[in-house]
Design a protein around this motif. Structure first.
Motif, PDB file in Angstrom:
ATOM      1  N   TYR A 173      49.958  47.688  76.966  1.00  0.00           N
ATOM      2  CA  TYR A 173      51.192  46.904  76.800  1.00  0.00           C
ATOM      3  C   TYR A 173      51.055  45.839  75.750  1.00  0.00           C
ATOM      4  O   TYR A 173      51.346  44.680  75.986  1.00  0.00           O
TER       5      TYR A 173
ATOM      6  N   GLY B 120      41.439  37.036  72.702  1.00  0.00           N
ATOM      7  CA  GLY B 120      42.024  37.969  73.665  1.00  0.00           C
ATOM      8  C   GLY B 120      42.457  37.195  74.894  1.00  0.00           C
ATOM      9  O   GLY B 120      42.162  35.993  75.031  1.00  0.00           O
ATOM     10  N   GLY B 121      43.121  37.882  75.796  1.00  0.00           N
ATOM     11  CA  GLY B 121      43.647  37.213  76.987  1.00  0.00           C
ATOM     12  C   GLY B 121      42.558  36.624  77.873  1.00  0.00           C
ATOM     13  O   GLY B 121      42.718  35.552  78.442  1.00  0.00           O
ATOM     14  N   SER B 122      41.413  37.335  77.974  1.00  0.00           N
ATOM     15  CA  SER B 122      40.344  36.837  78.839  1.00  0.00           C
ATOM     16  C   SER B 122      39.811  35.506  78.326  1.00  0.00           C
ATOM     17  O   SER B 122      39.695  34.536  79.079  1.00  0.00           O
TER      18      SER B 122
ATOM     19  N   ASN C 160      42.196  32.614  78.948  1.00  0.00           N
ATOM     20  CA  ASN C 160      42.191  32.095  80.324  1.00  0.00           C
ATOM     21  C   ASN C 160      40.902  31.340  80.641  1.00  0.00           C
ATOM     22  O   ASN C 160      40.925  30.381  81.415  1.00  0.00           O
TER      23      ASN C 160
ATOM     24  N   TYR D 294      46.177  39.866  87.394  1.00  0.00           N
ATOM     25  CA  TYR D 294      45.178  40.245  86.385  1.00  0.00           C
ATOM     26  C   TYR D 294      45.101  39.146  85.336  1.00  0.00           C
ATOM     27  O   TYR D 294      46.111  38.804  84.725  1.00  0.00           O
ATOM     28  N   HIS D 295      43.899  38.617  85.137  1.00  0.00           N
ATOM     29  CA  HIS D 295      43.761  37.515  84.186  1.00  0.00           C
ATOM     30  C   HIS D 295      42.569  37.692  83.262  1.00  0.00           C
ATOM     31  O   HIS D 295      42.187  36.758  82.576  1.00  0.00           O
ATOM     32  N   GLY D 296      41.968  38.881  83.280  1.00  0.00           N
ATOM     33  CA  GLY D 296      40.867  39.139  82.379  1.00  0.00           C
ATOM     34  C   GLY D 296      39.653  39.654  83.108  1.00  0.00           C
ATOM     35  O   GLY D 296      39.672  39.851  84.328  1.00  0.00           O
TER      36      GLY D 296
ATOM     37  N   GLU E  34      50.976  35.612  86.708  1.00  0.00           N
ATOM     38  CA  GLU E  34      51.781  36.299  85.688  1.00  0.00           C
ATOM     39  C   GLU E  34      53.237  36.249  86.165  1.00  0.00           C
ATOM     40  O   GLU E  34      53.485  36.511  87.356  1.00  0.00           O
TER      41      GLU E  34
ATOM     42  N   THR F 157      48.942  44.483  85.657  1.00  0.00           N
ATOM     43  CA  THR F 157      47.952  45.505  85.978  1.00  0.00           C
ATOM     44  C   THR F 157      47.861  45.756  87.484  1.00  0.00           C
ATOM     45  O   THR F 157      47.556  46.860  87.919  1.00  0.00           O
TER      46      THR F 157
ATOM     47  N   ASP G 298      50.435  33.003  83.037  1.00  0.00           N
ATOM     48  CA  ASP G 298      49.722  33.970  82.211  1.00  0.00           C
ATOM     49  C   ASP G 298      50.743  34.951  81.644  1.00  0.00           C
ATOM     50  O   ASP G 298      51.179  35.888  82.312  1.00  0.00           O
TER      51      ASP G 298
ATOM     52  N   VAL H 279      50.356  36.900  78.996  1.00  0.00           N
ATOM     53  CA  VAL H 279      49.703  37.837  78.075  1.00  0.00           C
ATOM     54  C   VAL H 279      50.552  39.110  77.916  1.00  0.00           C
ATOM     55  O   VAL H 279      50.707  39.638  76.819  1.00  0.00           O
ATOM     56  N   VAL H 280      51.147  39.562  79.012  1.00  0.00           N
ATOM     57  CA  VAL H 280      52.011  40.748  78.938  1.00  0.00           C
ATOM     58  C   VAL H 280      53.470  40.349  78.668  1.00  0.00           C
ATOM     59  O   VAL H 280      54.168  40.984  77.888  1.00  0.00           O
TER      60      VAL H 280
ATOM     61  N   LYS I 282      48.238  39.708  73.568  1.00  0.00           N
ATOM     62  CA  LYS I 282      48.878  40.987  73.196  1.00  0.00           C
ATOM     63  C   LYS I 282      50.080  40.883  72.224  1.00  0.00           C
ATOM     64  O   LYS I 282      49.986  41.189  71.061  1.00  0.00           O
TER      65      LYS I 282
HETATM   66  N1  PMP Z   1      46.078  38.370  81.368  1.00  0.00           N
HETATM   67  C1  PMP Z   1      46.904  39.390  81.575  1.00  0.00           C
HETATM   68  C2  PMP Z   1      48.194  39.142  82.287  1.00  0.00           C
HETATM   69  C3  PMP Z   1      46.588  40.671  81.106  1.00  0.00           C
HETATM   70  O1  PMP Z   1      47.414  41.699  81.346  1.00  0.00           O
HETATM   71  C4  PMP Z   1      45.385  40.854  80.404  1.00  0.00           C
HETATM   72  C5  PMP Z   1      44.980  42.216  79.841  1.00  0.00           C
HETATM   73  N2  PMP Z   1      45.592  43.314  80.336  1.00  0.00           N
HETATM   74  C6  PMP Z   1      44.541  39.759  80.237  1.00  0.00           C
HETATM   75  C7  PMP Z   1      44.915  38.537  80.714  1.00  0.00           C
HETATM   76  C8  PMP Z   1      43.222  39.905  79.562  1.00  0.00           C
HETATM   77  O2  PMP Z   1      43.398  40.135  78.222  1.00  0.00           O
HETATM   78  P1  PMP Z   1      42.239  40.817  77.340  1.00  0.00           P
HETATM   79  O3  PMP Z   1      42.064  42.183  77.846  1.00  0.00           O
HETATM   80  O4  PMP Z   1      42.814  40.726  75.952  1.00  0.00           O
HETATM   81  O5  PMP Z   1      41.035  39.977  77.485  1.00  0.00           O
END
Ligand code: PMP
Length: 457
Positions: free
Chosen positions: A59, A118-120, A123, A152-154, A226, A231, A259, A261-262, A288
């Motif tokens: 996504y 990246g999202g991880s 966070n 889901y946060h990483g 989120e 996820t 969060d 990210v999505v 993302k």
């Molecule tokens: N937060 C959310 C809401 C996500 O969906 C994701 C990845 N799917 C992440 C954090 C982590 O992001 P990344 O995979 O880029 O580290």
């Protein structure tokens, strides 16, 4: 050009794939796919298969594949200045412009953007900033973070802990002790089927309150969520959920991390999920959709309230001891600027809202009556179909039957459509690029109905 079988062999011998059954892959029991090119909503592999990607990568390819404007912005940036760091006041035109573009689009009361990759890592940054914040405020005990089951946060140490899915904890010694989980706003899977949506929202808020009372509000720093669980099963919250949660957090002086990210940059048909649900976050996570994955880039948008304390902290303690080599990487920033321009020029956020609603409606019409379809839900360009053994009791299929993965595999095999079997439960997820047309949505729905019929009758 290398032969496909040579690449397949090198792949199994050398490449450590994330989120993959490692043994099965190495032994050749799991197919590999070498993706070669892509355009619009389609990807093409080296075997010449053209697949409709109804999950936009993970996504993330929100503007669709093959956008030359973004590719050119990246190439121009690489030629002019591929890299410089952003420590001690350095920046580039792209990173500074992008921070302004993000703040122009973000909810009110947001102050600054810290860039990551990246999202991880974004966070991880958020948790560190919140710990720093409470140390500056002389509240050293106020450090725990509450997350939801199925959030889901990483997959880092703290972020993998925040993620509320067993697979991400099991055998990794997670979660770490500062992370606590509370109930997910998953109305379809509520324990008491007689509960109304309103009662369920009150239940989620009182569960949160109970966790806070059990742990002590003076030990809890923040809550992370989120706007729509991604996820964990693509679950939009029931009406009134966010205001009810926010009221509890405010009462106990607990910060809120949204969060996004999505959901950030348009997936729900609004620029941010916070705006969509009236959430007032203290920090927003973005990744993302910030670059539509044309280059890795993430961010933590920090509110005025948090910023004021961080600023005070560095006046007292010297520069903030937090930074990545690649924070605000110029190539990522250039991709972000071009991507956000494209979102506006092509009106893609409103298309996500409109075609997303059409996709959800059509999916419900095609599959709503099926005996093994328990729930069809979504928001904007997010849609999920949840399968059950029995509609009335909502009982689960045996996990070993892998109904979700079987349907996703059938969809790919029969009609070359990519959906995602979500990692927990028999849930098929859709999160297409925002440029999806209604005709393409029709293709996705018809193919899904055929795949469901092939697996479940
Ligand atoms: N937060 C959310 C809401 C996500 O969906 C994701 C990845 N799917 C992440 C954090 C982590 O992001 P990344 O995979 O880029 O580290």
């Amino acid at each position: 050009m290398l032969k496909n079988d040579q690449l397949a062999e090198w792949d199994r011998d050398n490449f450590f794939h994330p989120s993959t059954a490692l043994g099965a892959f190495a032994r050749g029991e799991l197919d590999n796919r070498v993706v070669k090119t892509a355009s619009g909503v389609f990807i093409e592999d080296r075997e010449g298969n053209k697949l409709l990607d109804a999950f936009a990568g993970l996504y993330c390819v929100n503007v669709g594949y093959g956008r030359q404007d973004i590719a050119e912005a990246i190439a121009d940036q690489a030629r002019e200045l591929a890299y410089y760091h952003s420590y001690v006041g350095h920046g580039t035109e792209a990173s500074i412009t992008l921070s302004k573009m993000i703040l122009d689009r973000a909810p009110d009361n947001m102050s600054k953007v810290y860039f990551g990759l990246g999202g991880s890592d974004a966070n991880e940054t958020n948790v560190k900033l919140i710990w720093y914040y409470n140390n500056i405020l002389d509240r050293p005990e106020k450090k725990k973070i509450i997350s939801r089951w199925r959030g889901y946060h990483g997959s880092g140490l703290v972020t993998g802990s925040l993620t509320g899915l067993e697979l991400f904890h099991k055998k990794f010694d997670l979660p770490v002790e500062q992370v606590i989980h509370t109930e997910a706003p998953y109305y379809f899977r509520r324990d008491d089927l007689d509960m109304s949506e309103e009662q369920f929202v009150a239940h989620c808020a009182s569960e949160l309150e109970a966790v806070i009372e059990r742990e002590g509000a003076d030990t809890i720093a923040a809550f992370i969520g989120e706007p729509v669980l991604g996820t964990g099963g693509i679950v939009p919250p029931p009406a009134g959920y966010w205001p009810a949660i926010q009221a509890v957090l405010k009462k106990h002086d607990i910060l809120l991390i949204a969060d996004e990210v999505v959901t950030g940059f348009g997936r729900l048909g609004s620029m941010f999920g916070s705006e969509h649900y009236g959430i007032e976050p203290d920090i927003i996570t973005i990744a993302k959709g910030l670059t539509s994955a044309y280059a890795p880039l993430s961010g933590s948008i920090v509110s005025d309230k948090v910023w004021a304390v961080l600023e005070k902290g560095t006046d007292e303690n010297g520069p903030i001891g937090h930074g990545w080599t690649y924070s605000a990487h110029p190539i990522g920033a250039a991709a972000g600027v071009a991507n956000l321009k494209l979102l506006d020029e092509l009106n893609l956020v409103s298309n996500a809202g409109e075609v997303g609603a059409y996709l959800n409606k059509s999916m419900a019409e095609a599959l709503g009556e099926h005996a093994n379809v328990g729930d069809i839900r979504g928001e904007g360009m997010l849609c999920a179909v949840e399968f059950v053994k029995d509609r009335d009791s909502r009982s689960f299929f045996d996990a070993a039957d892998k109904i979700g993965p079987q349907i996703a595999a059938k969809l790919l095999e029969q009609d070359k459509v990519i959906a995602r079997a979500m990692p927990q439960g028999d849930i098929l997820g859709f999160a297409p690029p925002f440029c999806l047309t209604k005709e393409e949505a029709d293709t996705v729905v018809a193919a899904t109905a055929r795949a469901v019929k092939a697996v479940l009758g």
